[in-house]
Design a protein around this motif. Structure first.
Motif, PDB file in Angstrom:
ATOM      1  N   LEU A  34       4.058   7.399  -0.862  1.00 46.34           N
ATOM      2  CA  LEU A  34       5.406   7.319  -1.739  1.00 46.34           C
ATOM      3  C   LEU A  34       4.730   8.358  -2.936  1.00 46.34           C
ATOM      4  N   PRO A  35       4.133   8.006  -3.989  1.00 47.15           N
ATOM      5  CA  PRO A  35       3.981   8.930  -4.951  1.00 47.15           C
ATOM      6  C   PRO A  35       3.521  10.372  -4.374  1.00 47.15           C
ATOM      7  N   LEU A  36       2.866  10.318  -2.859  1.00 47.46           N
ATOM      8  CA  LEU A  36       2.825  12.037  -2.683  1.00 47.46           C
ATOM      9  C   LEU A  36       3.738  12.326  -1.976  1.00 47.46           C
ATOM     10  N   LEU A  37       4.426  11.928  -1.661  1.00 44.25           N
ATOM     11  CA  LEU A  37       6.632  11.874  -1.222  1.00 44.25           C
ATOM     12  C   LEU A  37       6.667  12.679  -2.294  1.00 44.25           C
ATOM     13  N   VAL A  38       7.178  11.666  -2.982  1.00 46.79           N
ATOM     14  CA  VAL A  38       7.744  12.395  -4.475  1.00 46.79           C
ATOM     15  C   VAL A  38       7.824  12.967  -4.976  1.00 46.79           C
ATOM     16  N   LEU A  72      -3.462   8.464   4.816  1.00 40.90           N
ATOM     17  CA  LEU A  72      -3.308  10.336   5.008  1.00 40.90           C
ATOM     18  C   LEU A  72      -2.717  11.147   6.395  1.00 40.90           C
ATOM     19  N   ASP A  73      -3.317   9.778   7.205  1.00 40.10           N
ATOM     20  CA  ASP A  73      -3.769  10.035   8.832  1.00 40.10           C
ATOM     21  C   ASP A  73      -2.431   9.444   9.391  1.00 40.10           C
ATOM     22  N   VAL A  74      -1.823   8.356   9.617  1.00 39.39           N
ATOM     23  CA  VAL A  74      -0.978   7.334   9.839  1.00 39.39           C
ATOM     24  C   VAL A  74       0.091   8.120   9.024  1.00 39.39           C
ATOM     25  N   PRO A  75       1.276   8.843  10.293  1.00 38.97           N
ATOM     26  CA  PRO A  75       3.022   9.191   9.242  1.00 38.97           C
ATOM     27  C   PRO A  75       3.542   7.663   9.547  1.00 38.97           C
ATOM     28  N   LEU A  76       4.622   8.362   8.040  1.00 39.46           N
ATOM     29  CA  LEU A  76       5.988   7.343   7.674  1.00 39.46           C
ATOM     30  C   LEU A  76       6.932   7.641   8.630  1.00 39.46           C
ATOM     31  N   GLY A 119      -4.877  12.952  -1.280  1.00 42.37           N
ATOM     32  CA  GLY A 119      -3.500  14.217  -1.183  1.00 42.37           C
ATOM     33  C   GLY A 119      -2.947  15.347  -1.730  1.00 42.37           C
ATOM     34  N   LEU A 120      -3.158  15.107  -3.259  1.00 44.25           N
ATOM     35  CA  LEU A 120      -3.009  16.342  -4.235  1.00 44.25           C
ATOM     36  C   LEU A 120      -3.534  17.132  -3.801  1.00 44.25           C
ATOM     37  N   GLY A 169       0.573  -1.308   0.034  1.00 46.31           N
ATOM     38  CA  GLY A 169       0.239   0.245  -0.268  1.00 46.31           C
ATOM     39  C   GLY A 169       0.902   1.436  -0.013  1.00 46.31           C
ATOM     40  N   TRP A 170       1.768   1.238   0.572  1.00 43.34           N
ATOM     41  CA  TRP A 170       3.036   2.648   0.773  1.00 43.34           C
ATOM     42  C   TRP A 170       3.511   3.260  -0.299  1.00 43.34           C
ATOM     43  N   ALA A 171       3.417   2.110  -1.172  1.00 39.70           N
ATOM     44  CA  ALA A 171       3.828   2.545  -2.970  1.00 39.70           C
ATOM     45  C   ALA A 171       2.505   3.161  -3.256  1.00 39.70           C
ATOM     46  N   ASN A 172       1.916   2.674  -3.345  1.00 41.70           N
ATOM     47  CA  ASN A 172       0.543   2.924  -3.893  1.00 41.70           C
ATOM     48  C   ASN A 172      -0.505   4.434  -3.179  1.00 41.70           C
ATOM     49  N   ASP A 173       0.592   5.145  -2.205  1.00 34.17           N
ATOM     50  CA  ASP A 173      -0.396   6.242  -1.484  1.00 34.17           C
ATOM     51  C   ASP A 173       0.936   7.255  -0.898  1.00 34.17           C
TER      52      ASP A 173
END
Length: 370
Positions: free
Chosen positions: A146-150, A344-348, A213-214, A140-144
């Motif tokens: 990670l793209p938002l971070l990049v 979007l709630d839970v931070p890395l 997120g965007l 999941g992180w690669a589809n939420d």
């Protein structure tokens, strides 16, 4: 320490036991299984740690939940038993547990989840004081996040594409590979996961989450699908042979549209052998799997992530990173309180306490020595 249960010991559950054991704030107190042959086995044996953890697997769900564990990593499959998974998760929430799981696709974007899925889970959380975080195993992180971070290091953005490129030959889940996805069946066979509308049901929540997120308002979400057959019969170590002329590769996209143009795409390219559909995207080194985020714009940005676990197994590596995202969220969820949460709630957060000298966070949120 947060008393934590791992429910299920398949591909995801094995990694979950290892992740809980490694986490400095979690304590593994129970492992739930459904297979009679696993009852009584030590969690260390079931997880591949090759050492005893002193926790024997059990199938007594009532007893485990009656002890009111603070957290449950729900790793049982929801693919073929979605109603059963929802019921299990609801029981854990009503018992007051924080639940993290990849098993409920509809809750990837919990604010816009189908009401028939969201409402009973919210009611269970409110009744018991539990909390729920769902993130994909694809991962999941690669589809939420990670793209938002990049996206945050770009200037002009035209489109975002998330790719999972995966060779199923090393995946130890034959029923899902053959029957849900259709590998080894004639193209006339209709696999459930490739039926019209199902890819959007599974991954549409991730597309909506990225859009949210965007700050993008999507006009629509659609999907595309291509299937290819094997030219020759191929063999696998875990699932036997897949015959020539049967499905050997699948490429699907779930696309968020603005003005008729795809601007957010979650793409899956899966094969049973790397020689099938060689013109489709491949991992950079030709290996078994990778996850890639491509931001089209200025500058154009491409990030590829490869992970291995259980030896050099990239299927296990992908599972392990998905599980890591979930397990590492448990202590945050405990502090956050009851409710439904998404990516979007839970931070890395950094893996505090797992490298070198242990540290803990101060009240100001800065690392401080123990």
């Amino acid at each position: 320490m947060i008393p934590t249960v791992v429910w299920g010991t398949g591909n995801v559950g094995r990694a979950a036991i290892r992740a809980v054991e490694a986490h400095p704030m979690l304590s593994l107190v129970a492992v739930l299984v459904s297979a009679p042959g696993k009852v009584g086995k030590d969690a260390g044996e079931l997880s591949g740690l090759h050492r005893r953890l002193g926790v024997a697997a059990t199938d007594d769900v009532d007893r485990v939940l009656a002890e009111r564990p603070r957290a449950v990593v729900y790793a049982a499959s929801g693919d073929v038993r979605p109603d059963g998974a929802l019921e299990d998760i609801g029981r854990a929430l009503r018992a007051g547990a924080v639940v993290v799981t990849p098993s409920v696709y509809g809750m990837y974007d919990c604010r816009n989840a189908p009401e028939e899925v969201r409402a009973p889970l919210l009611a269970a959380a409110e009744a018991g004081g539990g909390a729920l975080f769902v993130s994909g195993v694809d991962p999941g992180w690669a589809n939420d996040v990670l793209p938002l971070l990049v996206s945050g290091v770009g200037s002009e953005i035209d489109a975002i594409r998330c790719q999972e490129i995966f060779d199923y030959a090393s995946y130890d889940q034959e029923d899902a590979v053959r029957h849900l996805i259709g590998m080894g069946h004639p193209l006339e066979y209709q696999p459930l996961m490739l039926a019209e509308g199902v890819p959007t049901m599974i991954w549409g929540g991730q597309v909506r989450l990225i859009a949210r997120g965007l700050g993008v308002v999507l006009d629509d979400i659609d999907e595309t699908l291509e299937r290819r057959t094997l030219d020759t019969t191929v063999g696998t170590d875990t699932m036997g042979e897949f015959a020539a002329g049967t499905q050997g590769a699948v490429r699907l996209e779930v696309r968020g549209l603005v003005g008729g143009e795809p601007v957010i795409v979650v793409e899956h390219v899966t094969r049973i052998h790397p020689g099938c559909a060689p013109d489709w995207p491949l991992p950079p080194d030709g290996g078994a799997g990778a996850h890639r985020v491509i931001v089209e714009g200025r500058p154009r940005i491409e990030v590829t992530v490869e992970a291995t676990d259980e030896g050099e197994n990239r299927a296990a590596g992908g599972n392990a990173t998905a599980v890591g995202r979930l397990v590492n969220a448990v202590d945050w969820l405990v502090a956050a309180g009851p409710g439904l949460y998404d990516a979007l709630d839970v931070p890395l957060r950094p893996a505090v306490g797992r490298l070198g000298k242990p540290v803990q966070r101060t009240a100001a949120g800065r690392p401080g020595e123990v």
